[in-house]
Design a protein around this motif. Structure first.
Motif, short mmCIF file in Angstrom:
data_model
loop_
_atom_site.label_atom_id
_atom_site.label_comp_id
_atom_site.label_asym_id
_atom_site.label_seq_id
_atom_site.Cartn_x
_atom_site.Cartn_y
_atom_site.Cartn_z
N PHE A 159 25.47 35.25 30.08
CA PHE A 159 26.46 35.92 29.24
C PHE A 159 26.04 35.83 27.77
O PHE A 159 26.29 34.81 27.11
N PRO A 160 25.38 36.87 27.22
CA PRO A 160 25.07 36.87 25.78
C PRO A 160 26.34 36.86 24.96
O PRO A 160 27.29 37.58 25.25
N MET A 161 26.36 36.03 23.92
CA MET A 161 27.55 35.87 23.10
C MET A 161 27.27 36.13 21.62
O MET A 161 28.14 35.93 20.80
N ASN A 162 26.03 36.53 21.30
CA ASN A 162 25.71 36.78 19.91
C ASN A 162 26.21 38.16 19.48
O ASN A 162 26.45 39.02 20.31
N LYS A 163 26.32 38.35 18.19
CA LYS A 163 26.85 39.59 17.65
C LYS A 163 25.71 40.59 17.43
O LYS A 163 24.55 40.24 17.38
N GLY A 164 26.06 41.86 17.29
CA GLY A 164 25.06 42.89 17.07
C GLY A 164 24.65 43.57 18.37
O GLY A 164 25.16 43.28 19.44
N ARG A 165 23.71 44.49 18.27
CA ARG A 165 23.24 45.26 19.42
C ARG A 165 22.31 44.39 20.26
O ARG A 165 21.26 43.96 19.79
N VAL A 192 19.32 47.05 26.52
CA VAL A 192 18.61 47.70 25.43
C VAL A 192 17.13 47.74 25.79
O VAL A 192 16.49 46.69 25.94
N LEU A 193 16.57 48.94 25.96
CA LEU A 193 15.16 49.08 26.32
C LEU A 193 14.26 49.12 25.08
O LEU A 193 13.19 48.53 25.08
N ASN A 194 14.70 49.81 24.05
CA ASN A 194 13.98 49.81 22.77
C ASN A 194 14.94 50.27 21.68
O ASN A 194 16.16 50.32 21.92
N ASP A 195 14.41 50.62 20.53
CA ASP A 195 15.27 51.01 19.41
C ASP A 195 16.03 52.31 19.66
O ASP A 195 17.00 52.61 18.97
N TYR A 196 15.58 53.11 20.65
CA TYR A 196 16.17 54.43 20.85
C TYR A 196 16.85 54.61 22.21
O TYR A 196 17.72 55.46 22.35
N ILE A 197 16.45 53.83 23.21
CA ILE A 197 16.94 54.02 24.57
C ILE A 197 17.71 52.80 25.05
O ILE A 197 17.28 51.65 24.86
N ASP A 198 18.85 53.04 25.67
CA ASP A 198 19.60 51.97 26.32
C ASP A 198 20.24 52.51 27.60
O ASP A 198 20.34 53.73 27.80
N THR A 216 24.56 55.01 33.13
CA THR A 216 24.52 55.98 32.05
C THR A 216 23.41 55.63 31.06
O THR A 216 23.56 54.70 30.26
N PRO A 217 22.29 56.33 31.11
CA PRO A 217 21.25 56.12 30.10
C PRO A 217 21.55 56.95 28.84
O PRO A 217 22.24 57.97 28.91
N SER A 218 21.04 56.52 27.72
CA SER A 218 21.24 57.27 26.48
C SER A 218 20.02 57.13 25.58
O SER A 218 19.31 56.12 25.61
N TYR A 219 19.81 58.18 24.80
CA TYR A 219 18.69 58.21 23.86
C TYR A 219 19.22 58.62 22.50
O TYR A 219 19.92 59.63 22.37
N ARG A 220 18.89 57.85 21.47
CA ARG A 220 19.37 58.16 20.12
C ARG A 220 18.22 58.02 19.13
O ARG A 220 17.46 57.05 19.18
N LYS A 221 18.12 58.97 18.26
CA LYS A 221 17.15 58.87 17.18
C LYS A 221 17.71 59.56 15.94
O LYS A 221 18.10 60.72 16.01
N ARG A 222 17.75 58.83 14.85
CA ARG A 222 18.29 59.38 13.61
C ARG A 222 17.14 59.88 12.73
O ARG A 222 16.18 59.16 12.48
N TYR A 223 17.29 61.12 12.29
CA TYR A 223 16.26 61.71 11.44
C TYR A 223 16.65 61.57 9.97
O TYR A 223 17.82 61.54 9.62
N ARG A 224 15.64 61.50 9.11
CA ARG A 224 15.92 61.41 7.69
C ARG A 224 16.38 62.75 7.14
O ARG A 224 15.95 63.79 7.64
#
Length: 224
Positions: A159-165, A192-198, A216-224
């Motif tokens: 059971f992870p109990m730390n804060k953040g992603r 969490v698989l990497n910075d973009y996929i979970d 439910t997989p998801s992919y996120r990437k923020r562009y500048r």
């Protein structure tokens, strides 16, 4: 009360003891000056029900117990019937042993997101190690509703109990349903698989034997 021959100090009432970063409040405190051991106990009414528990705070560690033994030399302690929480998680144990500033071992307890003294649901364990605000690791665990065990066992609990992603267990919600019986809905795991996929895995488990699962997989990437 001061016992000169026994080198003890006994405090009654709304007591408060401060030592370095430790703060202890309790109805009754017994301090053995020679052994440097402190014992704090709860108070009960005429029916034997607990009115107030001993409360211990050290840094980020915060819990309350029916009985607390603490050694000032070793900075280790033992507790009986302990209630503690870290974030949204609550742990209730019969016995606990503090071995460091933020680490303790416990036995015979329940891990839950319900904040009641007698929680509606949770995961029952025999042994667990807790590092405050980081992680809790246990041996075999199984869920239970209203003190009724569900025949669904896991070989261990993490059971992870730390804060953040971060990857970790997703707490369920307790529910009742005439068709399915008592249930845990939303129980799952977030990876969490990497910075973009979970990936999110969720399941519903019911006392009449029904269950559902979804991924439910998801992919996120923020562009500048």
């Amino acid at each position: 009360m001061v016992l000169i021959q026994g080198k003890k100090i006994i405090l009654y009432g709304k007591t408060k003891t401060d030592y370095k970063d430790i703060t202890l409040t309790a109805p009754v405190v017994d301090i053995d000056q020679e052994k440097q051991v402190l014992m704090a106990v709860n108070s009960k009414d005429s029916l034997g029900d607990v009115i107030e528990r001993a409360k211990f705070k050290s840094g980020e560690e915060n819990f309350q117990s029916d009985t607390i033994w603490y050694n000032f030399k070793t900075q280790r302690g033992l507790t009986k019937t302990t209630f503690t929480n870290s974030g949204e998680f609550f742990i209730i144990t019969d016995k606990a042993k503090r071995i460091g500033d933020n680490t303790f071992f416990a036995s015979n307890g329940i891990f839950t997101t319900c904040n009641l003294d007698d929680p509606h649901f949770g995961f029952r364990f025999n042994k667990i190690k807790v590092v405050n605000n980081k992680v809790a690791v246990s041996g075999p665990v199984h869920p239970e509703f209203e003190r009724v065990p569900i025949p669904f066992y896991l070989p261990f609990g993490f059971f992870p109990m730390n804060k953040g992603r971060h990857s970790g267990l997703l707490p369920p919600q307790f529910t009742t349903n005439e068709k399915f019986g008592l249930g845990l809905e939303g129980l799952g795991y977030y990876k969490v698989l990497n910075d973009y996929i979970d990936v999110t895995l969720r399941t519903n488990i019911y006392s009449y034997g029904g269950w559902t699962a979804s991924i439910t997989p998801s992919y996120r990437k923020r562009y500048r």
